[in-house]
Motif scaffolding. Structure first.
Motif, PDB file in Angstrom:
ATOM      1  N   SER A   1     -32.946  -7.218  -8.517  1.00 53.69           N
ATOM      2  CA  SER A   1     -31.483  -7.223  -8.498  1.00 53.69           C
ATOM      3  C   SER A   1     -30.927  -5.906  -9.013  1.00 53.69           C
ATOM      4  N   ILE A   2     -29.733  -5.590  -8.546  1.00 58.01           N
ATOM      5  CA  ILE A   2     -28.938  -4.484  -9.092  1.00 58.01           C
ATOM      6  C   ILE A   2     -27.646  -5.093  -9.613  1.00 58.01           C
ATOM      7  N   ARG A   3     -27.367  -4.861 -10.885  1.00 54.89           N
ATOM      8  CA  ARG A   3     -26.133  -5.380 -11.493  1.00 54.89           C
ATOM      9  C   ARG A   3     -25.241  -4.219 -11.893  1.00 54.89           C
ATOM     10  N   THR A   4     -23.988  -4.302 -11.496  1.00 54.77           N
ATOM     11  CA  THR A   4     -22.989  -3.323 -11.902  1.00 54.77           C
ATOM     12  C   THR A   4     -21.835  -4.072 -12.553  1.00 54.77           C
ATOM     13  N   GLU A   5     -20.799  -3.334 -12.956  1.00 56.65           N
ATOM     14  CA  GLU A   5     -19.614  -3.975 -13.529  1.00 56.65           C
ATOM     15  C   GLU A   5     -18.876  -4.806 -12.471  1.00 56.65           C
ATOM     16  N   ASN A   6     -19.282  -4.649 -11.197  1.00 56.03           N
ATOM     17  CA  ASN A   6     -18.611  -5.376 -10.113  1.00 56.03           C
ATOM     18  C   ASN A   6     -19.394  -6.586  -9.611  1.00 56.03           C
ATOM     19  N   GLY A   7     -20.566  -6.836 -10.178  1.00 55.38           N
ATOM     20  CA  GLY A   7     -21.340  -7.994  -9.731  1.00 55.38           C
ATOM     21  C   GLY A   7     -22.798  -7.651  -9.511  1.00 55.38           C
ATOM     22  N   ALA A   8     -23.525  -8.626  -8.946  1.00 56.63           N
ATOM     23  CA  ALA A   8     -24.976  -8.467  -8.778  1.00 56.63           C
ATOM     24  C   ALA A   8     -25.373  -8.591  -7.314  1.00 56.63           C
ATOM     25  N   HIS A   9     -26.399  -7.831  -6.928  1.00 53.81           N
ATOM     26  CA  HIS A   9     -27.015  -7.943  -5.604  1.00 53.81           C
ATOM     27  C   HIS A   9     -28.484  -8.265  -5.833  1.00 53.81           C
TER      28      HIS A   9
ATOM     29  N   GLY B   1     -35.239  -5.304 -11.971  1.00 53.72           N
ATOM     30  CA  GLY B   1     -33.834  -5.028 -11.725  1.00 53.72           C
ATOM     31  C   GLY B   1     -33.347  -3.747 -12.375  1.00 53.72           C
ATOM     32  N   LEU B   2     -32.202  -3.298 -11.870  1.00 57.53           N
ATOM     33  CA  LEU B   2     -31.499  -2.156 -12.440  1.00 57.53           C
ATOM     34  C   LEU B   2     -30.120  -2.631 -12.873  1.00 57.53           C
ATOM     35  N   VAL B   3     -29.716  -2.258 -14.071  1.00 58.30           N
ATOM     36  CA  VAL B   3     -28.388  -2.612 -14.572  1.00 58.30           C
ATOM     37  C   VAL B   3     -27.665  -1.321 -14.890  1.00 58.30           C
ATOM     38  N   THR B   4     -26.515  -1.097 -14.229  1.00 55.89           N
ATOM     39  CA  THR B   4     -25.768   0.123 -14.508  1.00 55.89           C
ATOM     40  C   THR B   4     -25.075  -0.005 -15.864  1.00 55.89           C
ATOM     41  N   MET B   5     -24.828   1.145 -16.495  1.00 56.18           N
ATOM     42  CA  MET B   5     -24.188   1.132 -17.815  1.00 56.18           C
ATOM     43  C   MET B   5     -23.407   2.426 -18.008  1.00 56.18           C
ATOM     44  N   PRO B   6     -22.309   2.350 -18.788  1.00 50.48           N
ATOM     45  CA  PRO B   6     -21.445   3.523 -18.944  1.00 50.48           C
ATOM     46  C   PRO B   6     -22.051   4.609 -19.824  1.00 50.48           C
ATOM     47  N   ASN B   7     -22.960   4.219 -20.734  1.00 50.03           N
ATOM     48  CA  ASN B   7     -23.556   5.192 -21.650  1.00 50.03           C
ATOM     49  C   ASN B   7     -25.062   5.243 -21.450  1.00 50.03           C
ATOM     50  N   ASP B   8     -25.680   6.340 -21.886  1.00 49.26           N
ATOM     51  CA  ASP B   8     -27.124   6.516 -21.723  1.00 49.26           C
ATOM     52  C   ASP B   8     -27.859   5.828 -22.881  1.00 49.26           C
ATOM     53  N   ASP B   9     -27.783   4.493 -22.898  1.00 49.41           N
ATOM     54  CA  ASP B   9     -28.448   3.736 -23.962  1.00 49.41           C
ATOM     55  C   ASP B   9     -29.958   3.890 -23.835  1.00 49.41           C
ATOM     56  N   PRO B  10     -30.677   3.990 -24.948  1.00 45.17           N
ATOM     57  CA  PRO B  10     -32.134   4.183 -24.866  1.00 45.17           C
ATOM     58  C   PRO B  10     -32.873   2.894 -24.530  1.00 45.17           C
ATOM     59  N   GLY B  11     -33.936   3.018 -23.729  1.00 44.18           N
ATOM     60  CA  GLY B  11     -34.801   1.888 -23.398  1.00 44.18           C
ATOM     61  C   GLY B  11     -35.875   1.688 -24.464  1.00 44.18           C
ATOM     62  N   PHE B  12     -36.943   0.965 -24.063  1.00 45.84           N
ATOM     63  CA  PHE B  12     -37.969   0.548 -25.036  1.00 45.84           C
ATOM     64  C   PHE B  12     -38.585   1.746 -25.761  1.00 45.84           C
ATOM     65  N   TRP B  13     -39.210   2.665 -25.028  1.00 47.09           N
ATOM     66  CA  TRP B  13     -39.873   3.784 -25.700  1.00 47.09           C
ATOM     67  C   TRP B  13     -38.884   4.836 -26.165  1.00 47.09           C
ATOM     68  N   GLU B  14     -37.745   4.939 -25.476  1.00 51.19           N
ATOM     69  CA  GLU B  14     -36.746   5.923 -25.900  1.00 51.19           C
ATOM     70  C   GLU B  14     -36.178   5.551 -27.267  1.00 51.19           C
ATOM     71  N   GLN B  15     -36.131   4.243 -27.591  1.00 56.79           N
ATOM     72  CA  GLN B  15     -35.686   3.826 -28.924  1.00 56.79           C
ATOM     73  C   GLN B  15     -36.720   4.166 -29.985  1.00 56.79           C
ATOM     74  N   SER B  16     -37.975   4.313 -29.561  1.00 62.11           N
ATOM     75  CA  SER B  16     -39.070   4.346 -30.531  1.00 62.11           C
ATOM     76  C   SER B  16     -39.803   5.670 -30.571  1.00 62.11           C
ATOM     77  N   GLY B  17     -39.193   6.736 -30.047  1.00 62.01           N
ATOM     78  CA  GLY B  17     -39.792   8.052 -30.193  1.00 62.01           C
ATOM     79  C   GLY B  17     -39.776   8.931 -28.956  1.00 62.01           C
ATOM     80  N   TYR B  18     -39.834   8.325 -27.750  1.00 60.49           N
ATOM     81  CA  TYR B  18     -39.844   9.169 -26.554  1.00 60.49           C
ATOM     82  C   TYR B  18     -38.445   9.743 -26.279  1.00 60.49           C
ATOM     83  N   HIS B  19     -38.439  10.845 -25.543  1.00 64.63           N
ATOM     84  CA  HIS B  19     -37.207  11.589 -25.252  1.00 64.63           C
ATOM     85  C   HIS B  19     -36.247  10.750 -24.406  1.00 64.63           C
ATOM     86  N   ILE B  20     -34.972  10.917 -24.611  1.00 63.87           N
ATOM     87  CA  ILE B  20     -33.987  10.126 -23.867  1.00 63.87           C
ATOM     88  C   ILE B  20     -34.045  10.447 -22.364  1.00 63.87           C
ATOM     89  N   HIS B  21     -34.478  11.673 -21.983  1.00 61.86           N
ATOM     90  CA  HIS B  21     -34.455  12.088 -20.569  1.00 61.86           C
ATOM     91  C   HIS B  21     -35.857  12.176 -19.967  1.00 61.86           C
TER      92      HIS B  21
END
Lengths: 84, 196
Positions: B48-56, B166-186
């Motif tokens: 699925s892809i979820r945006t602020e407008n709904g899900a596909h 799935g992919l969920v769009t978001m307004p900010n570049d929130d960190p994922g699993f490893w990005e929260q725990s040491g890996y680079h945000i990009h």
């Protein structure tokens, strides 16, 4: 209320992390079970350890090494009981 | 002195220009995993892809009916190995986003098993990323992320989420699993964006 900066943690944390962590009991923030870390499930992901709750599989902690540095996350632990 | 100079330049010319700095080519394919391998039957698989407008949402059969791309690319793991000239088949993120509108600039990829990783939306579009279900002409094995995984080959491979659901769009570049725990945000391998 005023607050201190992180330097205030130096004393208490240097005491906290002198124990054998495998003997510490941790509460899982997902299923709330309490168990010693020695019984947790540890996956080796490259240069990282991923520690998962033996009861519910949720991630309790990660320890990751890179470029001579180390990152420790306790994101899935709500509290640790430390042997004194 | 000239032979020393030639020796040094010769060595650098021997290095495959497809290898980013700090990487070594491997011929095997190391398996890295932060947890147990999810076994997802294609009968039950959904994406699925979820945006602020709904899900596909697509089932496996609906997904297989989309335009499928053949992709030949190099992959680069943050743990210093690269695999050159890998062959994949999958559906491009461009195809999946056709008709989907969002004002968000970032995406969190979510996987069966709970893994997450964040990627800017504009780095998933324009032929830069796919949901891949075949590797080297064979169905993608579960240990490598099958039945389907995200591939974003221009970023370190932890961004190429295995078992993606799935992919969920978001307004900010929130960190994922490893990005929260040491890996680079990009995670650009050519800039060695490995860690915080």
């Amino acid at each position: 209320m005023s607050h201190l900066d992180g330097n205030a943690l130096a004393g208490v944390l240097s005491e906290v992390f002198t124990f054998d962590p495998t003997l510490a009991r941790a509460r899982c923030a997902n299923c709330y079970s309490v168990d010693v870390l020695a019984r947790a499930m540890v996956y080796v992901d490259g240069s990282a350890f991923v520690v998962r709750c033996a009861s519910c599989d949720a991630v309790l902690a990660t320890v990751m090494d890179g470029d001579g540095r180390r990152w420790v996350s306790l994101k899935g632990v709500s509290a640790i009981e430390i042997p004194r | 002195m000239s032979f020393i100079t030639r020796g040094f330049s010769g060595r650098s010319h021997d290095r495959d220009p497809r290898l980013p700095p700090g990487q070594t080519e491997v011929s095997d394919w190391p398996v890295l995993s932060a947890g147990p391998t999810p076994r997802v039957d294609t009968e039950e698989w959904e994406f699925s892809i979820r945006t602020e407008n709904g899900a596909h949402t697509w089932t496996w059969d609906q997904f297989m009916a989309l335009k499928i791309d053949d992709v030949s690319t190099d992959i680069h793991c943050v743990t210093h190995w690269s695999k050159l000239g890998t062959s994949w088949r999958g559906v491009s993120i461009d195809t999946l986003f056709e008709g989907i509108e969002t004002s968000h600039d970032f995406v969190m990829a979510h996987s069966y098993g709970g893994y997450t990783t964040n990627v800017p939306l504009d780095e998933l579009l324009n032929g830069q990323a796919w949901i891949a279900f075949e590797f080297d002409g064979e169905p993608l094995e579960a240990e490598h992320g099958g039945p389907a995984r995200l591939i974003v080959p221009h970023l370190y491979f932890w961004k190429s989420a295995k078992w993606v659901r799935g992919l969920v769009t978001m307004p900010n570049d929130d960190p994922g699993f490893w990005e929260q725990s040491g890996y680079h945000i990009h995670g650009d391998p050519w800039k060695e964006e490995r860690y915080w």
